[in-house]
Design a protein around this motif. Structure first.
Motif, PDB file in Angstrom:
ATOM      1  N   LYS A   1       0.795  -1.227   0.000  1.00 21.15           N
ATOM      2  CA  LYS A   1       0.000   0.000   0.000  1.00 21.15           C
ATOM      3  C   LYS A   1       0.826   1.275   0.000  1.00 21.15           C
ATOM      4  CE  LYS A   1      -4.507  -1.036   1.935  1.00 21.15           C
ATOM      5  NZ  LYS A   1      -5.284  -0.985   3.170  1.00 21.15           N
ATOM      6  N   GLU A   2       1.929   1.245   0.775  1.00 19.30           N
ATOM      7  CA  GLU A   2       2.679   2.492   0.909  1.00 19.30           C
ATOM      8  C   GLU A   2       3.452   2.858  -0.344  1.00 19.30           C
ATOM      9  OE1 GLU A   2       4.894   2.174   4.540  1.00 19.30           O
ATOM     10  OE2 GLU A   2       3.034   2.033   5.706  1.00 19.30           O
ATOM     11  N   LYS A   3       3.780   1.849  -1.117  1.00 22.25           N
ATOM     12  CA  LYS A   3       4.542   2.144  -2.338  1.00 22.25           C
ATOM     13  C   LYS A   3       3.660   2.367  -3.546  1.00 22.25           C
ATOM     14  CE  LYS A   3       8.666  -0.327  -0.998  1.00 22.25           C
ATOM     15  NZ  LYS A   3       9.188  -1.691  -1.046  1.00 22.25           N
ATOM     16  N   ILE A   4       2.393   2.156  -3.366  1.00 22.59           N
ATOM     17  CA  ILE A   4       1.501   2.297  -4.519  1.00 22.59           C
ATOM     18  C   ILE A   4       1.354   3.757  -4.896  1.00 22.59           C
ATOM     19  CG2 ILE A   4      -0.924   2.168  -5.189  1.00 22.59           C
ATOM     20  CD1 ILE A   4      -1.020  -0.502  -3.775  1.00 22.59           C
ATOM     21  N   ASN A   5       1.419   3.983  -6.186  1.00 19.43           N
ATOM     22  CA  ASN A   5       1.163   5.312  -6.687  1.00 19.43           C
ATOM     23  C   ASN A   5      -0.347   5.424  -6.932  1.00 19.43           C
ATOM     24  OD1 ASN A   5       0.772   7.556  -8.250  1.00 19.43           O
ATOM     25  ND2 ASN A   5       2.684   7.306  -9.389  1.00 19.43           N
ATOM     26  N   TRP A   6      -1.011   6.049  -5.951  1.00 19.53           N
ATOM     27  CA  TRP A   6      -2.485   6.057  -6.003  1.00 19.53           C
ATOM     28  C   TRP A   6      -3.022   6.952  -7.108  1.00 19.53           C
ATOM     29  CZ3 TRP A   6      -4.915   2.194  -3.967  1.00 19.53           C
ATOM     30  CH2 TRP A   6      -4.343   1.513  -2.882  1.00 19.53           C
ATOM     31  N   ILE A   7      -2.192   7.884  -7.540  1.00 20.81           N
ATOM     32  CA  ILE A   7      -2.638   8.722  -8.670  1.00 20.81           C
ATOM     33  C   ILE A   7      -2.699   7.876  -9.939  1.00 20.81           C
ATOM     34  CG2 ILE A   7      -2.039  10.744 -10.088  1.00 20.81           C
ATOM     35  CD1 ILE A   7      -0.743  11.886  -7.469  1.00 20.81           C
ATOM     36  N   LYS A   8      -1.658   7.053 -10.102  1.00 23.15           N
ATOM     37  CA  LYS A   8      -1.644   6.128 -11.246  1.00 23.15           C
ATOM     38  C   LYS A   8      -2.824   5.157 -11.193  1.00 23.15           C
ATOM     39  CE  LYS A   8       2.418   5.459 -13.886  1.00 23.15           C
ATOM     40  NZ  LYS A   8       3.794   5.482 -13.391  1.00 23.15           N
ATOM     41  N   ARG A   9      -3.072   4.680  -9.991  1.00 25.44           N
ATOM     42  CA  ARG A   9      -4.171   3.721  -9.851  1.00 25.44           C
ATOM     43  C   ARG A   9      -5.504   4.368 -10.226  1.00 25.44           C
ATOM     44  NH1 ARG A   9      -3.138  -1.055  -6.556  1.00 25.44           N
ATOM     45  NH2 ARG A   9      -1.227  -1.809  -7.495  1.00 25.44           N
ATOM     46  N   GLU A  10      -5.628   5.633  -9.884  1.00 24.89           N
ATOM     47  CA  GLU A  10      -6.876   6.310 -10.232  1.00 24.89           C
ATOM     48  C   GLU A  10      -6.990   6.498 -11.750  1.00 24.89           C
ATOM     49  OE1 GLU A  10      -7.702  10.033  -8.260  1.00 24.89           O
ATOM     50  OE2 GLU A  10      -9.859   9.685  -8.508  1.00 24.89           O
ATOM     51  N   GLU A  11      -5.843   6.721 -12.381  1.00 24.08           N
ATOM     52  CA  GLU A  11      -5.869   6.791 -13.851  1.00 24.08           C
ATOM     53  C   GLU A  11      -6.303   5.447 -14.450  1.00 24.08           C
ATOM     54  OE1 GLU A  11      -2.205  10.023 -13.966  1.00 24.08           O
ATOM     55  OE2 GLU A  11      -1.926   8.065 -14.951  1.00 24.08           O
TER      56      GLU A  11
ATOM     57  N   HIS B   1     -21.402   5.386  -4.352  1.00 29.95           N
ATOM     58  CA  HIS B   1     -21.509   6.846  -4.391  1.00 29.95           C
ATOM     59  C   HIS B   1     -20.364   7.471  -5.175  1.00 29.95           C
ATOM     60  CE1 HIS B   1     -21.841  11.013  -2.922  1.00 29.95           C
ATOM     61  NE2 HIS B   1     -23.125  10.712  -2.737  1.00 29.95           N
ATOM     62  N   GLN B   2     -19.152   6.948  -4.960  1.00 28.33           N
ATOM     63  CA  GLN B   2     -18.003   7.467  -5.711  1.00 28.33           C
ATOM     64  C   GLN B   2     -18.178   7.217  -7.215  1.00 28.33           C
ATOM     65  OE1 GLN B   2     -14.026   7.806  -4.679  1.00 28.33           O
ATOM     66  NE2 GLN B   2     -15.055   9.340  -3.446  1.00 28.33           N
ATOM     67  N   LEU B   3     -18.598   6.007  -7.559  1.00 30.17           N
ATOM     68  CA  LEU B   3     -18.742   5.679  -8.974  1.00 30.17           C
ATOM     69  C   LEU B   3     -19.763   6.591  -9.645  1.00 30.17           C
ATOM     70  CD1 LEU B   3     -18.610   1.780  -8.924  1.00 30.17           C
ATOM     71  CD2 LEU B   3     -16.956   3.322  -9.991  1.00 30.17           C
TER      72      LEU B   3
ATOM     73  N   LYS C   1     -19.107 -11.170 -21.619  1.00 28.51           N
ATOM     74  CA  LYS C   1     -17.902 -10.330 -21.509  1.00 28.51           C
ATOM     75  C   LYS C   1     -17.607  -9.903 -20.073  1.00 28.51           C
ATOM     76  CE  LYS C   1     -17.846  -8.509 -26.217  1.00 28.51           C
ATOM     77  NZ  LYS C   1     -19.058  -9.141 -26.773  1.00 28.51           N
ATOM     78  N   ILE C   2     -17.968 -10.756 -19.124  1.00 26.25           N
ATOM     79  CA  ILE C   2     -17.685 -10.467 -17.716  1.00 26.25           C
ATOM     80  C   ILE C   2     -16.319 -11.049 -17.378  1.00 26.25           C
ATOM     81  CG2 ILE C   2     -18.389 -10.879 -15.335  1.00 26.25           C
ATOM     82  CD1 ILE C   2     -21.287 -11.057 -16.446  1.00 26.25           C
ATOM     83  N   LYS C   3     -15.362 -10.170 -17.143  1.00 28.38           N
ATOM     84  CA  LYS C   3     -13.991 -10.649 -16.941  1.00 28.38           C
ATOM     85  C   LYS C   3     -13.792 -11.256 -15.562  1.00 28.38           C
ATOM     86  CE  LYS C   3     -11.059  -7.652 -19.756  1.00 28.38           C
ATOM     87  NZ  LYS C   3     -10.086  -6.551 -19.522  1.00 28.38           N
ATOM     88  N   GLY C   4     -14.490 -10.726 -14.579  1.00 26.08           N
ATOM     89  CA  GLY C   4     -14.305 -11.267 -13.233  1.00 26.08           C
ATOM     90  C   GLY C   4     -14.856 -10.335 -12.181  1.00 26.08           C
ATOM     91  N   LYS C   5     -14.263 -10.482 -11.000  1.00 25.15           N
ATOM     92  CA  LYS C   5     -14.727  -9.767  -9.831  1.00 25.15           C
ATOM     93  C   LYS C   5     -13.761  -8.606  -9.588  1.00 25.15           C
ATOM     94  CE  LYS C   5     -15.750 -11.042  -5.138  1.00 25.15           C
ATOM     95  NZ  LYS C   5     -15.332 -11.781  -4.009  1.00 25.15           N
ATOM     96  N   TYR C   6     -14.188  -7.389  -9.881  1.00 24.79           N
ATOM     97  CA  TYR C   6     -13.311  -6.221  -9.706  1.00 24.79           C
ATOM     98  C   TYR C   6     -13.371  -5.703  -8.268  1.00 24.79           C
ATOM     99  CZ  TYR C   6     -11.938  -5.559 -14.541  1.00 24.79           C
ATOM    100  OH  TYR C   6     -11.355  -5.722 -15.764  1.00 24.79           O
ATOM    101  N   PHE C   7     -12.268  -5.054  -7.852  1.00 26.49           N
ATOM    102  CA  PHE C   7     -12.197  -4.495  -6.491  1.00 26.49           C
ATOM    103  C   PHE C   7     -11.891  -3.005  -6.537  1.00 26.49           C
ATOM    104  CE2 PHE C   7     -10.761  -8.920  -6.029  1.00 26.49           C
ATOM    105  CZ  PHE C   7     -11.776  -9.370  -5.201  1.00 26.49           C
ATOM    106  N   PHE C   8     -12.767  -2.240  -5.983  1.00 26.04           N
ATOM    107  CA  PHE C   8     -12.537  -0.795  -5.882  1.00 26.04           C
ATOM    108  C   PHE C   8     -11.294  -0.523  -5.034  1.00 26.04           C
ATOM    109  CE2 PHE C   8     -14.051   3.644  -4.936  1.00 26.04           C
ATOM    110  CZ  PHE C   8     -14.230   4.014  -6.258  1.00 26.04           C
ATOM    111  N   GLY C   9     -11.065  -1.371  -4.048  1.00 27.83           N
ATOM    112  CA  GLY C   9      -9.919  -1.208  -3.160  1.00 27.83           C
ATOM    113  C   GLY C   9      -8.562  -1.339  -3.845  1.00 27.83           C
ATOM    114  N   TYR C  10      -8.550  -1.882  -5.048  1.00 26.37           N
ATOM    115  CA  TYR C  10      -7.300  -1.917  -5.810  1.00 26.37           C
ATOM    116  C   TYR C  10      -6.968  -0.531  -6.350  1.00 26.37           C
ATOM    117  CZ  TYR C  10      -4.209  -2.637  -9.831  1.00 26.37           C
ATOM    118  OH  TYR C  10      -3.179  -2.545 -10.731  1.00 26.37           O
ATOM    119  N   PHE C  11      -7.995   0.223  -6.693  1.00 27.62           N
ATOM    120  CA  PHE C  11      -7.801   1.518  -7.353  1.00 27.62           C
ATOM    121  C   PHE C  11      -7.731   2.674  -6.364  1.00 27.62           C
ATOM    122  CE2 PHE C  11     -10.259  -1.225 -10.241  1.00 27.62           C
ATOM    123  CZ  PHE C  11      -9.400  -1.260 -11.316  1.00 27.62           C
ATOM    124  N   LYS C  12      -8.421   2.504  -5.236  1.00 29.76           N
ATOM    125  CA  LYS C  12      -8.474   3.582  -4.248  1.00 29.76           C
ATOM    126  C   LYS C  12      -8.041   3.023  -2.896  1.00 29.76           C
ATOM    127  CE  LYS C  12     -10.974   6.926  -5.004  1.00 29.76           C
ATOM    128  NZ  LYS C  12     -10.792   8.283  -5.513  1.00 29.76           N
TER     129      LYS C  12
END
Ligand SMILES: [Zn+2]
Length: 395
Positions: free
Chosen positions: A50-60, A93-95, A254-265
């Motif tokens: 988590k600490e090394k993740i570039n959250w700006i990139k993840r949001e992109e 709400h965010q989405l 075309k359902i690829k799988g189970k997405y996680f918002f927590g990966y991006f934010k």
């Protein structure tokens, strides 16, 4: 401990109990890994990950993903599985309001809604979301709960099955290929290292992690053959929502799988709570949740207290351990504070809805304790006089 044929998870439990040196997590947690320094995967993930993740990139990355699925005809374009809890409220709400998507929230009903859970569920709807609420066949659901309690030590298992599977049936039905869950439990609570740092779990894989090694059909057949209370007053359609759709149907849609918002934010439960309180009418429990110290974590279902209690019986740690470990990793409390919280709250018996639980499963109190005791492993529990004691604790 009685032998339970269907439960396969406990076979892999390490016989020597250890606790993480950084948080208070136990090595009895399924799929957890401790490194040579005695630090659990959850802490390693939160540090190195988590600490090394570039959250700006993840949001992109998130924006790119959403652009692929966003519809310009004003129809629903993302499914958010939601109980009405703080986490799914945050995601939905965010989405909608930050990223301009049109979410459809989809709910697999709790076994028994609490008053506050029902209000929060309505609160999210009233914050501007359409919702589809699924209520499974009540007789079947009770039978399956009782069967799961006896054979998996977890009545709540039937809820988890539908919670994971049902949204994908709706995704196919309404042709909405993006399904966005909240947290990746494996990353947040220290599980399988192979699925931690990924935006989604592929459709082919997501069944494996959550089903305690036994398929629904095995479970149902076991009930029909071995249990006198198990009647066949249901048809095969009644079972559909407990299973994920077939791989072919998922691929076709075309359902690829189970997405996680927590990966991006960045996923911080406490902040999700503040967000949901401000934006989706979310209210915490007026009282502390039994078995832990928080007032806002999973408060929708009257019967999930027993789920956490059974975890305490089977693995020797409970809800307070999970909550406190997470807070240590988020930097909100120290390890010593976590230890005293665990000492104080872990394994507290959920009295409040105990009678509801017995009624729901149609079992007596003495039978309840018989089943509970059948789940105590000798490496975790010992009996002193009349009392069961944990052999090893973090305090
Ligand atoms: Zn840890």
């Amino acid at each position: 401990m009685k032998k339970h044929i269907l439960e396969k998870q406990l076979l892999n439990q390490p016989k020597e109990i250890k606790f993480c040196k950084k948080c208070v997590m136990s090595n009895q947690r399924p799929r957890i890994i401790f490194d040579l320094d005695g630090v659990c995967g959850g802490c390693r993930n939160s540090q190195s990950y988590k600490e090394k993740i570039n959250w700006i990139k993840r949001e992109e990355e998130l924006s790119k993903l959403l652009d692929q699925y966003r519809r310009d005809d004003d129809s629903w374009d993302v499914i958010v599985p939601s109980s009405g809890g703080k986490d799914s409220a945050f995601v939905a709400h965010q989405l909608k309001y930050k990223y301009g998507m049109n979410p459809l929230t989809v709910t697999w009903a709790p076994l028994l809604y609490t008053d506050i859970g029902w209000k929060n569920f309505q609160g999210l709807r009233d914050a501007g979301f359409s919702n589809i609420l699924a209520s499974p066949n009540g007789q079947l659901h009770r039978q399956l709960s009782r069967l799961s309690f006896e054979e998996f030590g977890d009545a709540f298992h039937v809820f988890v099955l539908g919670q994971v599977s049902y949204p994908f049936h709706i995704a196919i039905k309404f042709n909405i290929p993006l399904v966005m869950f909240g947290e990746n439990g494996e990353a947040e609570y220290a599980g399988d290292p192979n699925v931690i740092d990924k935006p989604f779990i592929p459709s082919e894989e997501f069944q494996r992690l959550y089903f305690k090694g036994t398929s629904l059909d095995e479970l149902v057949n076991f009930g029909i053959e071995k249990k006198e209370y198990f009647n066949k007053n249901f048809n095969s359609s009644d079972l559909n929502f407990y299973r994920p759709p077939s791989i072919n149907d998922l691929i076709k849609s075309k359902i690829k799988g189970k997405y996680f918002f927590g990966y991006f934010k960045k996923w911080i439960p406490q902040e999700n709570f503040f967000y949901a309180a401000e934006n989706t009418n979310f209210k915490p429990n007026p009282e502390r949740t039994e078995g832990t110290y928080s007032k806002y974590a999973s408060i929708d279902d009257k019967l999930d207290g027993i789920h956490y209690y059974m975890k305490y019986i089977k693995f020797g740690f409970g809800r307070a351990t999970d909550d406190a470990s997470h807070e240590v990793r988020d930097g909100h409390i120290s390890r010593d504070e976590a230890i005293s919280l665990v000492k104080r709250y872990d394994g507290e018996f959920p009295e409040k809805y105990f009678q509801d639980f017995l009624n729901y499963l149609d079992i007596s109190q003495s039978y309840f304790w018989e089943v509970v005791d059948s789940w105590r492993s000798p490496h975790i529990w010992e009996k002193k006089g009349n009392k069961w004691k944990l052999k090893k604790t973090v305090y």
